[in-house]
Design a protein around this motif. Sequence first.
Motif, PDB file in Angstrom:
ATOM      1  N   GLN A 106     -36.320   0.683   9.142  1.00  0.00           N
ATOM      2  CA  GLN A 106     -35.430   1.304  10.136  1.00  0.00           C
ATOM      3  C   GLN A 106     -34.088   0.581  10.244  1.00  0.00           C
ATOM      4  O   GLN A 106     -33.131   1.114  10.795  1.00  0.00           O
ATOM      5  CB  GLN A 106     -36.061   1.340  11.530  1.00  0.00           C
ATOM      6  N   GLU A 111     -31.789   4.003  16.977  1.00  0.00           N
ATOM      7  CA  GLU A 111     -31.016   4.271  15.765  1.00  0.00           C
ATOM      8  C   GLU A 111     -29.918   3.228  15.579  1.00  0.00           C
ATOM      9  O   GLU A 111     -29.732   2.690  14.490  1.00  0.00           O
ATOM     10  CB  GLU A 111     -30.393   5.669  15.846  1.00  0.00           C
ATOM     11  N   GLY A 120     -37.719   0.810  15.290  1.00  0.00           N
ATOM     12  CA  GLY A 120     -38.585   1.957  15.045  1.00  0.00           C
ATOM     13  C   GLY A 120     -38.576   2.878  16.260  1.00  0.00           C
ATOM     14  O   GLY A 120     -38.345   2.439  17.386  1.00  0.00           O
ATOM     15  N   ARG A 180     -29.037   1.493   8.218  1.00  0.00           N
ATOM     16  CA  ARG A 180     -28.354   2.448   9.097  1.00  0.00           C
ATOM     17  C   ARG A 180     -26.857   2.323   8.951  1.00  0.00           C
ATOM     18  O   ARG A 180     -26.358   1.390   8.319  1.00  0.00           O
ATOM     19  CB  ARG A 180     -28.767   2.213  10.546  1.00  0.00           C
TER      20      ARG A 180
END
Length: 178
Positions: free
Chosen positions: A72, A150, A155, A75
């Motif tokens: 995760q 995000e 997560g 990004r």
Amino acid sequence: VYSASWITTNFVNGSALDRLNPEARNAFLMMINTGARPSEILGIKPGDIFLDQDIPFIRIELNDWGSLKNPQSRREIPLVGVSCVAAAQYKDLGCATTYRNKGDRWSATVNKYLQTNGLKETNKHTPYALRHSFETRLRETGCDEQLRCELMGHGYNRPRYGTISHKLLHKALMKIAL
């Protein structure tokens, strides 16, 4: 958690960080409005900083300069406020050269500087506390959990349908930009 007023007074406005070496200073300032982990910022390459976009952003991904904590963590984070200015300077310096793969050294350098110059809100504050402050500031604006996850590379325990746009992330960050 550093308070927004402490961050603004001591890190954003004025010259309190001017004597900290530029590489360490810019990485620190990038944390303020991105919430990125120090290791993530120190792993950014010049090509991962996108300044000539409608919404400038950084890309955090696995590369030979650094690793990711979890899947995760990959990004893109829009750049706002002092973090956008610092990212431009950081890119001009070639990003992390002194501290590449040396997050502990960076943290010790910044921690010592903050301590020596009376820039810790309390004795327990560390450079990493900027990351916690980032999430607190987002939460206080009513930013929903999925957007916070995000942005922070956490997560999220619900299915994801598509991606979250830079525009939506930027809108959330503009509410906390320092």
